[in-house]
Design a protein around this motif. Structure first.
Motif, PDB file in Angstrom:
ATOM      1  N   ILE A   5     -58.987 -51.151  28.809  1.00 32.50           N
ATOM      2  CA  ILE A   5     -58.882 -52.277  27.875  1.00 32.50           C
ATOM      3  C   ILE A   5     -58.170 -53.423  28.583  1.00 32.50           C
ATOM      4  CG2 ILE A   5     -57.961 -53.089  25.666  1.00 32.50           C
ATOM      5  CD1 ILE A   5     -57.967 -50.141  24.736  1.00 32.50           C
ATOM      6  N   GLN A   6     -58.785 -54.603  28.556  1.00 36.17           N
ATOM      7  CA  GLN A   6     -58.171 -55.802  29.137  1.00 36.17           C
ATOM      8  C   GLN A   6     -58.103 -56.883  28.064  1.00 36.17           C
ATOM      9  OE1 GLN A   6     -57.328 -56.396  32.831  1.00 36.17           O
ATOM     10  NE2 GLN A   6     -56.050 -57.714  31.553  1.00 36.17           N
ATOM     11  N   VAL A   7     -56.911 -57.333  27.768  1.00 33.00           N
ATOM     12  CA  VAL A   7     -56.686 -58.382  26.767  1.00 33.00           C
ATOM     13  C   VAL A   7     -56.048 -59.568  27.458  1.00 33.00           C
ATOM     14  CG1 VAL A   7     -55.388 -59.000  24.688  1.00 33.00           C
ATOM     15  CG2 VAL A   7     -56.424 -56.729  24.867  1.00 33.00           C
ATOM     16  N   ASN A   8     -56.641 -60.748  27.328  1.00 35.27           N
ATOM     17  CA  ASN A   8     -56.136 -61.942  27.994  1.00 35.27           C
ATOM     18  C   ASN A   8     -55.863 -63.062  26.991  1.00 35.27           C
ATOM     19  OD1 ASN A   8     -56.306 -61.004  30.743  1.00 35.27           O
ATOM     20  ND2 ASN A   8     -58.523 -61.215  30.593  1.00 35.27           N
ATOM     21  N   ASN A   9     -54.616 -63.527  26.969  1.00 37.05           N
ATOM     22  CA  ASN A   9     -54.200 -64.703  26.192  1.00 37.05           C
ATOM     23  C   ASN A   9     -54.714 -64.652  24.751  1.00 37.05           C
ATOM     24  OD1 ASN A   9     -52.810 -67.115  25.921  1.00 37.05           O
ATOM     25  ND2 ASN A   9     -54.584 -68.352  26.473  1.00 37.05           N
ATOM     26  N   LEU A  10     -54.468 -63.532  24.089  1.00 36.70           N
ATOM     27  CA  LEU A  10     -55.018 -63.299  22.750  1.00 36.70           C
ATOM     28  C   LEU A  10     -54.201 -64.036  21.691  1.00 36.70           C
ATOM     29  CD1 LEU A  10     -57.406 -61.614  21.698  1.00 36.70           C
ATOM     30  CD2 LEU A  10     -55.768 -59.840  21.107  1.00 36.70           C
ATOM     31  N   VAL A  11     -54.914 -64.823  20.890  1.00 33.70           N
ATOM     32  CA  VAL A  11     -54.301 -65.576  19.790  1.00 33.70           C
ATOM     33  C   VAL A  11     -55.049 -65.251  18.509  1.00 33.70           C
ATOM     34  CG1 VAL A  11     -53.819 -67.874  18.829  1.00 33.70           C
ATOM     35  CG2 VAL A  11     -53.544 -67.451  21.293  1.00 33.70           C
ATOM     36  N   LYS A  12     -54.302 -64.967  17.443  1.00 34.84           N
ATOM     37  CA  LYS A  12     -54.900 -64.788  16.121  1.00 34.84           C
ATOM     38  C   LYS A  12     -54.100 -65.604  15.122  1.00 34.84           C
ATOM     39  CE  LYS A  12     -57.598 -63.246  12.910  1.00 34.84           C
ATOM     40  NZ  LYS A  12     -58.998 -63.700  12.827  1.00 34.84           N
ATOM     41  N   ASP A  35     -49.409 -67.706  13.067  1.00 35.07           N
ATOM     42  CA  ASP A  35     -49.894 -67.066  14.295  1.00 35.07           C
ATOM     43  C   ASP A  35     -49.429 -65.616  14.325  1.00 35.07           C
ATOM     44  OD1 ASP A  35     -51.139 -69.347  15.318  1.00 35.07           O
ATOM     45  OD2 ASP A  35     -49.243 -70.105  16.113  1.00 35.07           O
ATOM     46  N   ALA A  36     -50.366 -64.698  14.057  1.00 28.44           N
ATOM     47  CA  ALA A  36     -50.041 -63.269  14.106  1.00 28.44           C
ATOM     48  C   ALA A  36     -49.914 -62.786  15.544  1.00 28.44           C
ATOM     49  CB  ALA A  36     -51.109 -62.465  13.377  1.00 28.44           C
ATOM     50  N   LEU A  37     -50.664 -63.415  16.458  1.00 24.86           N
ATOM     51  CA  LEU A  37     -50.568 -63.121  17.893  1.00 24.86           C
ATOM     52  C   LEU A  37     -50.506 -64.438  18.646  1.00 24.86           C
ATOM     53  CD1 LEU A  37     -53.242 -60.283  18.218  1.00 24.86           C
ATOM     54  CD2 LEU A  37     -50.759 -59.988  18.260  1.00 24.86           C
ATOM     55  N   LYS A  38     -49.624 -64.509  19.631  1.00 18.12           N
ATOM     56  CA  LYS A  38     -49.393 -65.770  20.339  1.00 18.12           C
ATOM     57  C   LYS A  38     -49.568 -65.584  21.842  1.00 18.12           C
ATOM     58  CE  LYS A  38     -45.925 -66.817  16.799  1.00 18.12           C
ATOM     59  NZ  LYS A  38     -44.482 -67.044  16.526  1.00 18.12           N
ATOM     60  N   ILE A  66     -59.053 -55.283  19.093  1.00 21.11           N
ATOM     61  CA  ILE A  66     -59.587 -54.426  20.159  1.00 21.11           C
ATOM     62  C   ILE A  66     -60.780 -53.612  19.660  1.00 21.11           C
ATOM     63  CG2 ILE A  66     -59.073 -52.385  21.571  1.00 21.11           C
ATOM     64  CD1 ILE A  66     -56.227 -53.514  21.912  1.00 21.11           C
ATOM     65  N   THR A  67     -60.692 -53.134  18.413  1.00 19.26           N
ATOM     66  CA  THR A  67     -61.767 -52.290  17.865  1.00 19.26           C
ATOM     67  C   THR A  67     -62.899 -53.092  17.240  1.00 19.26           C
ATOM     68  OG1 THR A  67     -60.535 -52.090  15.783  1.00 19.26           O
ATOM     69  CG2 THR A  67     -60.224 -50.365  17.416  1.00 19.26           C
ATOM     70  N   GLY A  68     -62.764 -54.427  17.192  1.00 18.36           N
ATOM     71  CA  GLY A  68     -63.842 -55.261  16.660  1.00 18.36           C
ATOM     72  C   GLY A  68     -63.795 -55.467  15.159  1.00 18.36           C
ATOM     73  N   VAL A  69     -62.760 -54.985  14.493  1.00 15.23           N
ATOM     74  CA  VAL A  69     -62.637 -55.189  13.047  1.00 15.23           C
ATOM     75  C   VAL A  69     -62.323 -56.651  12.746  1.00 15.23           C
ATOM     76  CG1 VAL A  69     -61.294 -54.556  10.984  1.00 15.23           C
ATOM     77  CG2 VAL A  69     -61.915 -52.803  12.662  1.00 15.23           C
ATOM     78  N   LEU A  70     -61.516 -57.285  13.619  1.00 16.20           N
ATOM     79  CA  LEU A  70     -61.190 -58.696  13.486  1.00 16.20           C
ATOM     80  C   LEU A  70     -61.658 -59.449  14.717  1.00 16.20           C
ATOM     81  CD1 LEU A  70     -57.473 -58.675  12.195  1.00 16.20           C
ATOM     82  CD2 LEU A  70     -59.521 -59.188  10.852  1.00 16.20           C
ATOM     83  N   ASN A  71     -61.932 -60.733  14.541  1.00 15.27           N
ATOM     84  CA  ASN A  71     -62.238 -61.609  15.656  1.00 15.27           C
ATOM     85  C   ASN A  71     -60.997 -62.418  16.021  1.00 15.27           C
ATOM     86  OD1 ASN A  71     -65.016 -60.966  15.927  1.00 15.27           O
ATOM     87  ND2 ASN A  71     -65.471 -62.268  14.173  1.00 15.27           N
ATOM     88  N   PRO A  72     -60.741 -62.613  17.317  1.00 12.59           N
ATOM     89  CA  PRO A  72     -59.576 -63.413  17.701  1.00 12.59           C
ATOM     90  C   PRO A  72     -59.830 -64.900  17.472  1.00 12.59           C
ATOM     91  CG  PRO A  72     -60.817 -62.779  19.651  1.00 12.59           C
ATOM     92  CD  PRO A  72     -61.479 -62.093  18.486  1.00 12.59           C
TER      93      PRO A  72
END
Length: 426
Positions: free
Chosen positions: A7-14, A43-46, A75-81
Motif C-alpha cells: 500500500i502506497q499513500v501519498n499526500n492524502l487529503v480528505k 480536514d479529516a486527513l491533512k 484505502i479500501t475504496g469506500v471513500l474517495n480522497p
C-alpha cells in the motif's frame, strides 16, 4: 533487497463539508451556495503519507477524530480522497463496518453468497469456502433464517466469518476483533495470528494498545488528521500517551521520539545496581519531579534482579515544586515489547489522599512479591493528579529502568497463578 510495497499513500487529503442545517446541504447541492458559503470545511486527513510493505503488520493509533477510520475507508475504496493518491497491490478484505452489504431479508447463507459475489468470487469458489465460513460463524440453524431475526452477536459473527475466510492478500481491520463474546474474540485473534504467520499484509486500527504492541511490526500515530510519527510499537504507544494528556512535544516528532539522544537528569540513587535506560521517555508539567529511584530486594539490597516469588520494594523520591491538592504516585511494569503487565498507584491503593505544599519532598515505596515469569521487564514511574476534574501529568518516566526476574519454573503468560494441583485416583 528492496521490499515489495503493498500500500502506497501519498499526500492524502480528505475534506468534509459540515452544514449547520440539513436545508443548507440541499441548497448547496442545488447550486444556491455560490454567493454565500453554506458550510464549514473540516480536514479529516491533512497530507498523510504512508508506505506499507508486503508481509508487514502495521498498526494505526490515535485519538477519536484523528483520521484512522477515514484513511482505512479510502484505502479500501469506500471513500474517495479530496486529493492525493492511493495505490494497492493485492486483494483486500476489509473488516470495517461489518455486515454493511447484508440484505436483511435474506437468510445467512444467501448473504454469504451475496457478499462473496460482491467481493469478486464465483459461485464455485464460494461453495468451497462455505463450510469454513459456517464453521467459523457457529450460529447453528439460524444460518437458514433471515438476518433481520439475528441478535447483534450472531450478525457480527456471520459478517466477520465471511470477511475473514476469503483468503485475502491484504487484511484491513478497524476494531473488528472485539466483536461477539469472549470465546468468539479468542477465535478472531487466533485467525488474526494465522494471517500474520502466513505472511499476509495487515493494517490494524485499534484502541487496544496491548494488541497493537503484541501484533504489529510498526505503528503509525495520527492526530487530528496529521501523521505525527511512525516507529516501533513501544515508541509510538508512549508518544500516544503523551498526546492523550496534552503533553505531546509538537511539532518535532522526529527529535522527540525517533532520534532522541538527549541526556536525562533523573538518576537512580547512589549505589543502585540497576540498568538505567539512556533513552527513557520523560515529560510533565514539573509541578512535582521524581528526583531519584531504586529497587530493593527482600534483603534490603539495591538491585535490578529479583527472584520470582520474592518480595521487592520500589522506592522513589519526589520533590514538590507547587502546591498540589492530591498527587497520585504511580508504578507500572511492562514487558520489553511495551505491553503493560501490571501497575498500581497511591489512589488505587488508598495509600495517600492528602495535599502537598511547595518545597516538600516525599519518599514513596511500593512493596509486593513478584510473581512474574522469568524474563526482562521495564519499570515506569509517575506523579499525576486532577485539577478541576482535569487529569494532569506532573512527571512521568517511561521505561526508566529494567527488572530481571529470575525463575526456575515458568508458566503460561506473564504471571504465575501459583496453582496447587492434586492428582488422585478417581
Amino acid at each position: 533487497m528492496e521490499k515489495d510495497i503493498a500500500i502506497q499513500v501519498n499526500n492524502l487529503v480528505k475534506t468534509y463539508k459540515l452544514y449547520d442545517r440539513p436545508k443548507d446541504r440541499l441548497k448547496d447541492a442545488l447550486g444556491f451556495g455560490r454567493r454565500k458559503k453554506l458550510y464549514k470545511e473540516h480536514d479529516a486527513l491533512k497530507g498523510v503519507d504512508l508506505t506499507i510493505y508486503k508481509g508487514e503488520t502495521v498498526g494505526i493509533i490515535g485519538t477519536n477524530g484523528s483520521g484512522k477510520s477515514t484513511i482505512l475507508k479510502i484505502i479500501t475504496g469506500v471513500l474517495n480522497p479530496t486529493s492525493g493518491t492511493v495505490n494497492v497491490e493485492g486483494r483486500i478484505s476489509a473488516l470495517l463496518e461489518l455486515g454493511a452489504g447484508f440484505n436483511m431479508e435474506y437468510n445467512g447463507i444467501e448473504n454469504v453468497y451475496l457478499n462473496g459475489t460482491m467481493m469478486g468470487f464465483s459461485k464455485k469458489e464460494i461453495d468451497e469456502k462455505l463450510p469454513a465460513i459456517l464453521e467459523f460463524a457457529d450460529i447453528g440453524e439460524y444460518v437458514n433464517q433471515p438476518v433481520k431475526t439475528y441478535s447483534s452477536g450472531m450478525f457480527v459473527r456471520l459478517a466477520f466469518a465471511v470477511s475473514i475466510n476469503i483468503d485475502p492478500e491484504i487484511l484491513i481491520v478497524d476494531e473488528a476483533l472485539s466483536v461477539g463474546d469472549v470465546f468468539f474474540q479468542a477465535k478472531c485473534y487466533h485467525k488474526f495470528e494465522e494471517f500474520k504467520e502466513m505472511g499476509k499484509t495487515i493494517v490494524f486500527v485499534s484502541h487496544d494498545l496491548s494488541s497493537i504492541s503484541k501484533y504489529c511490526d510498526r505503528v503509525i500515530l495520527l492526530n487530528q488528521g496529521v501523521k505525527l510519527g511512525e516507529g516501533t510499537p513501544k515508541k509510538m504507544i508512549d508518544a500516544y500517551k503523551q498526546v492523550l494528556v496534552g503533553q505531546y512535544p509538537l511539532p518535532d516528532i522526529k527529535n522527540s521520539f525517533d532520534d532522541d539522544k538527549e541526556e536525562k537528569n533523573i538518576l537512580p540513587e547512589e549505589g543502585n545496581a540497576t540498568s538505567v535506560n539512556p533513552e527513557l521517555l520523560e515529560y510533565g508539567t514539573k509541578a512535582a519531579v521524581i528526583e531519584s529511584y531504586y529497587l530493593e530486594d527482600e534483603s534490603g539490597i539495591k538491585t535490578s534482579a529479583i527472584i520470582k516469588g520474592a518480595k521487592c520494594t520500589m522506592h522513589m523520591t519526589v520533590a514538590i515544586n507547587e502546591d498540589i491538592a492530591s498527587p497520585i504516585f504511580a508504578f507500572s511494569i511492562k514487558n520489553i515489547k511495551g505491553v503493560e503487565i501490571t501497575g498500581t498507584n497511591s489512589m488505587f491503593e488508598k495509600a495517600f489522599l492528602e495535599s502537598v505544599k511547595k518545597g516538600e519532598k516525599k519518599h514513596i515505596t511500593f512493596s509486593q512479591p513478584i510473581d512474574l515469569n522469568g524474563g526482562e521487564y521495564l519499570i515506569s514511574l509517575g506523579v499525576t493528579g486532577y485539577e478541576n476534574e482535569t487529569f494532569v501529568v506532573y512527571h512521568r518516566l517511561y521505561d526508566v529502568m529494567n527488572i530481571t526476574v529470575i525463575s526456575d519454573k515458568n508458566s503460561v503468560g506473564y504471571y504465575d497463578m501459583n496453582s496447587e494441583i492434586t492428582v488422585e485416583d478417581a
